[in-house]
Design an enzyme around this catalytic site. Structure first.
Site, PDB file in Angstrom:
ATOM      1  N   ASN A  98      -3.221   0.254   4.850  1.00  0.00           N
ATOM      2  CA  ASN A  98      -3.496   0.494   6.271  1.00  0.00           C
ATOM      3  C   ASN A  98      -4.951   0.238   6.610  1.00  0.00           C
ATOM      4  OD1 ASN A  98      -0.855   1.264   6.305  1.00  0.00           O
ATOM      5  ND2 ASN A  98      -1.277   3.450   6.301  1.00  0.00           N
TER       6      ASN A  98
ATOM      7  N   ASP B 206      -6.302   1.747   9.382  1.00  0.00           N
ATOM      8  CA  ASP B 206      -6.575   2.714  10.445  1.00  0.00           C
ATOM      9  C   ASP B 206      -7.621   3.774  10.105  1.00  0.00           C
ATOM     10  OD1 ASP B 206      -5.114   4.504   8.755  1.00  0.00           O
ATOM     11  OD2 ASP B 206      -3.226   3.920   9.720  1.00  0.00           O
TER      12      ASP B 206
ATOM     13  N   HIS C 112      -6.500  -3.818   2.706  1.00  0.00           N
ATOM     14  CA  HIS C 112      -6.497  -4.791   3.806  1.00  0.00           C
ATOM     15  C   HIS C 112      -7.656  -4.587   4.783  1.00  0.00           C
ATOM     16  CE1 HIS C 112      -1.922  -5.426   2.963  1.00  0.00           C
ATOM     17  NE2 HIS C 112      -2.661  -6.171   2.201  1.00  0.00           N
TER      18      HIS C 112
ATOM     19  N   CYS D  95     -22.379 -16.154  12.877  1.00  0.00           N
ATOM     20  CA  CYS D  95     -23.632 -15.768  12.198  1.00  0.00           C
ATOM     21  C   CYS D  95     -23.428 -14.652  11.188  1.00  0.00           C
ATOM     22  CB  CYS D  95     -24.704 -15.390  13.219  1.00  0.00           C
ATOM     23  SG  CYS D  95     -24.441 -13.766  13.981  1.00  0.00           S
TER      24      CYS D  95
ATOM     25  N   CYS E  30     -20.170 -12.273  19.865  1.00  0.00           N
ATOM     26  CA  CYS E  30     -21.463 -11.831  19.354  1.00  0.00           C
ATOM     27  C   CYS E  30     -22.551 -12.272  20.333  1.00  0.00           C
ATOM     28  CB  CYS E  30     -21.633 -12.497  17.992  1.00  0.00           C
ATOM     29  SG  CYS E  30     -23.190 -12.272  17.181  1.00  0.00           S
TER      30      CYS E  30
ATOM     31  N   CYS F  90     -24.706 -14.259  19.676  1.00  0.00           N
ATOM     32  CA  CYS F  90     -24.860 -15.699  19.424  1.00  0.00           C
ATOM     33  C   CYS F  90     -23.699 -16.501  20.002  1.00  0.00           C
ATOM     34  CB  CYS F  90     -24.989 -15.960  17.922  1.00  0.00           C
ATOM     35  SG  CYS F  90     -23.405 -16.032  17.059  1.00  0.00           S
TER      36      CYS F  90
ATOM     37  N   GLY G  22       5.604   5.274   2.100  1.00  0.00           N
ATOM     38  CA  GLY G  22       5.698   4.576   3.389  1.00  0.00           C
ATOM     39  C   GLY G  22       5.363   3.101   3.336  1.00  0.00           C
ATOM     40  N   THR G  23       5.783   2.460   2.276  1.00  0.00           N
ATOM     41  CA  THR G  23       5.577   1.009   2.219  1.00  0.00           C
ATOM     42  C   THR G  23       6.870   0.328   1.786  1.00  0.00           C
ATOM     43  OG1 THR G  23       4.314  -0.815   1.244  1.00  0.00           O
ATOM     44  CG2 THR G  23       4.569   1.147  -0.111  1.00  0.00           C
TER      45      THR G  23
ATOM     46  N   ASN H   6       9.895   7.586   1.150  1.00  0.00           N
ATOM     47  CA  ASN H   6      10.167   6.655   2.239  1.00  0.00           C
ATOM     48  C   ASN H   6      11.353   7.157   3.047  1.00  0.00           C
ATOM     49  OD1 ASN H   6      10.856   4.148   3.769  1.00  0.00           O
ATOM     50  ND2 ASN H   6       9.372   3.205   2.385  1.00  0.00           N
TER      51      ASN H   6
HETATM   52  P1  NAD Z   1       5.216  -1.660   5.341  1.00  0.00           P
HETATM   53  O1  NAD Z   1       5.452  -2.228   4.026  1.00  0.00           O
HETATM   54  O2  NAD Z   1       3.974  -0.906   5.481  1.00  0.00           O
HETATM   55  O3  NAD Z   1       6.564  -0.804   5.838  1.00  0.00           O
HETATM   56  C1  NAD Z   1       6.597   0.456   6.415  1.00  0.00           C
HETATM   57  C2  NAD Z   1       7.492   1.355   5.550  1.00  0.00           C
HETATM   58  O4  NAD Z   1       7.344   2.704   5.980  1.00  0.00           O
HETATM   59  C3  NAD Z   1       9.007   1.071   5.644  1.00  0.00           C
HETATM   60  O5  NAD Z   1       9.530   0.978   4.340  1.00  0.00           O
HETATM   61  C4  NAD Z   1       9.581   2.304   6.380  1.00  0.00           C
HETATM   62  O6  NAD Z   1      10.887   2.648   5.934  1.00  0.00           O
HETATM   63  C5  NAD Z   1       8.599   3.360   6.000  1.00  0.00           C
HETATM   64  N1  NAD Z   1       8.449   4.472   6.947  1.00  0.00           N
HETATM   65  C6  NAD Z   1       8.429   4.434   8.307  1.00  0.00           C
HETATM   66  N2  NAD Z   1       8.162   5.651   8.818  1.00  0.00           N
HETATM   67  C7  NAD Z   1       8.009   6.496   7.759  1.00  0.00           C
HETATM   68  C8  NAD Z   1       7.702   7.880   7.628  1.00  0.00           C
HETATM   69  N3  NAD Z   1       7.479   8.654   8.696  1.00  0.00           N
HETATM   70  N4  NAD Z   1       7.619   8.404   6.379  1.00  0.00           N
HETATM   71  C9  NAD Z   1       7.817   7.633   5.279  1.00  0.00           C
HETATM   72  N5  NAD Z   1       8.106   6.313   5.340  1.00  0.00           N
HETATM   73  C10 NAD Z   1       8.185   5.744   6.567  1.00  0.00           C
HETATM   74  O7  NAD Z   1       5.313  -2.862   6.249  1.00  0.00           O
HETATM   75  P2  NAD Z   1       4.773  -3.171   7.690  1.00  0.00           P
HETATM   76  O8  NAD Z   1       4.795  -1.972   8.503  1.00  0.00           O
HETATM   77  O9  NAD Z   1       5.558  -4.332   8.091  1.00  0.00           O
HETATM   78  O10 NAD Z   1       3.243  -3.608   7.440  1.00  0.00           O
HETATM   79  C11 NAD Z   1       2.817  -4.830   6.894  1.00  0.00           C
HETATM   80  C12 NAD Z   1       1.323  -4.738   6.627  1.00  0.00           C
HETATM   81  O11 NAD Z   1       0.578  -4.353   7.791  1.00  0.00           O
HETATM   82  C13 NAD Z   1       0.964  -3.682   5.594  1.00  0.00           C
HETATM   83  O12 NAD Z   1      -0.207  -4.064   4.957  1.00  0.00           O
HETATM   84  C14 NAD Z   1       0.728  -2.484   6.478  1.00  0.00           C
HETATM   85  O13 NAD Z   1       0.092  -1.437   5.831  1.00  0.00           O
HETATM   86  C15 NAD Z   1      -0.064  -3.113   7.609  1.00  0.00           C
HETATM   87  N6  NAD Z   1       0.020  -2.226   8.808  1.00  0.00           N
HETATM   88  C16 NAD Z   1      -0.894  -1.240   8.892  1.00  0.00           C
HETATM   89  C17 NAD Z   1      -0.815  -0.303   9.922  1.00  0.00           C
HETATM   90  C18 NAD Z   1      -1.846   0.789   9.940  1.00  0.00           C
HETATM   91  O14 NAD Z   1      -3.005   0.573   9.596  1.00  0.00           O
HETATM   92  N7  NAD Z   1      -1.460   1.998  10.314  1.00  0.00           N
HETATM   93  C19 NAD Z   1       0.203  -0.399  10.877  1.00  0.00           C
HETATM   94  C20 NAD Z   1       1.113  -1.465  10.782  1.00  0.00           C
HETATM   95  C21 NAD Z   1       1.017  -2.363   9.721  1.00  0.00           C
HETATM   96 ZN    ZN Z   2     -23.099 -14.123  15.813  1.00  0.00          ZN
END
Ligand code: NAD
Ligand code: ZN
Length: 245
Positions: free
Chosen positions: A102, A104, A119, A130, A148, A150, A187-188, A213
């Site tokens: 994430n 965030d 990421h 620049c 920017c 520039c 959560g991935t 998950n």
């Molecule tokens: P991901 O692989 O991060 O998939 C999200 C997963 O979370 C799914 O498997 C889903 O079943 C699960 N999930 C959803 N809600 C949940 C909960 N409350 N508790 C537990 N599990 C839960 O794939 P993506 O969302 O397609 O993201 C792709 C890329 O983009 C990744 O690198 C991701 O981290 C990034 N991304 C980041 C953010 C952020 O910074 N918050 C948001 C969206 C995507």
């Molecule tokens: Zn610049």
């Protein structure tokens, strides 16, 4: 279910080195919807079309429609009980590090110290001409793309599709994955490369894989040892409560 939460807590409590890898799911209940699945921004903008380095360079006004909405959603978000539980786990010495996909910054906001941002993050931006760095909250997005002094186009310090992960980040994350005796996979969907290799690497090095998950994933029936089905914001607090007993 209670039994497997107990089992997960016992595993963590015995483990000398534990790590976690988190994905968009852990932040879903902080108001940041995952890219895949229902909700908001990503249904209207395919990130693999908008959030690419090519789009930023060739059609910055288009890429920035997506990046602006992402920035606004992130700026409004707050950590949830799942982030807080992981921060507490580190504090009591039961979690060595978090590898997060994430951008965030919510793990750090919740108090986690050792966070590997696979990421990147949205905290700062860099000028594509620049290379000057600027904090994101100082950048007005009233007119996009933001520029920017520039006149170069700004880019948030997130890894866009088509961009490489910095080698030192890969090194640190892979080192944690091979060292840990227990890996929490939270959560991935574990499909975005190369982050998806981390659970495999941990497993090959003998780690116990605890997966949290809402749904089963590609890992669940292959390498997961303990699957906790449900929301990370309700399951992680139950684990930390058991660990503190
Ligand atoms: P991901 O692989 O991060 O998939 C999200 C997963 O979370 C799914 O498997 C889903 O079943 C699960 N999930 C959803 N809600 C949940 C909960 N409350 N508790 C537990 N599990 C839960 O794939 P993506 O969302 O397609 O993201 C792709 C890329 O983009 C990744 O690198 C991701 O981290 C990034 N991304 C980041 C953010 C952020 O910074 N918050 C948001 C969206 C995507
Ligand atoms: Zn610049």
């Amino acid at each position: 279910m209670m039994d497997s939460i107990q089992q997960a807590a016992e595993t963590l409590s015995k483990s000398r080195h534990s790590a976690a890898i988190t994905g968009a799911g852990i932040s879903a209940e902080s108001g940041i919807p995952p890219f895949r699945g229902p909700g908001g921004v990503w249904e209207r903008y395919d990130p693999e079309e908008y959030a690419t380095i090519d789009a930023l360079i060739t059609t910055p006004e288009k890429a920035w429609i997506f990046l602006k909405e992402l920035g606004e959603v992130v700026a409004k978000s707050q950590p949830n009980d799942g982030h807080t539980a992981l921060a507490e786990m580190e504090e009591i010495g039961k979690l060595s590090s978090i590898i997060t996909q994430n951008i965030d910054g919510l793990h750090q906001m919740a108090g986690s110290k050792k966070v590997i941002e696979f990421h990147g993050n949205y905290k700062s931006m860099i000028c594509t001409s620049c290379q000057k760095s600027i904090e994101s909250h100082k950048v007005s997005l009233e007119v996009i793309p933001p520029r920017c002094e520039c006149e170069g186009i700004l880019k948030p310090d997130v890894v866009l599709f088509g961009e490489p992960i910095p080698p030192e980040t890969i090194r640190d994350a892979f080192q944690e994955a091979s060292l840990c005796e227990t890996l929490l996979v939270i959560g991935t969907s574990a499909v975005v490369m190369p982050a998806s290799q981390i659970p495999l690497l941990a497993k090959q090095n003998g780690a116990t894989i605890i997966e949290i998950n809402k749904e089963r994933t590609i890992l669940t029936s292959s390498i997961t040892d303990i699957f906790l089905e449900g929301s990370s914001s309700t399951i992680l607090p139950q684990i930390i409560n058991l660990l503190k007993q």
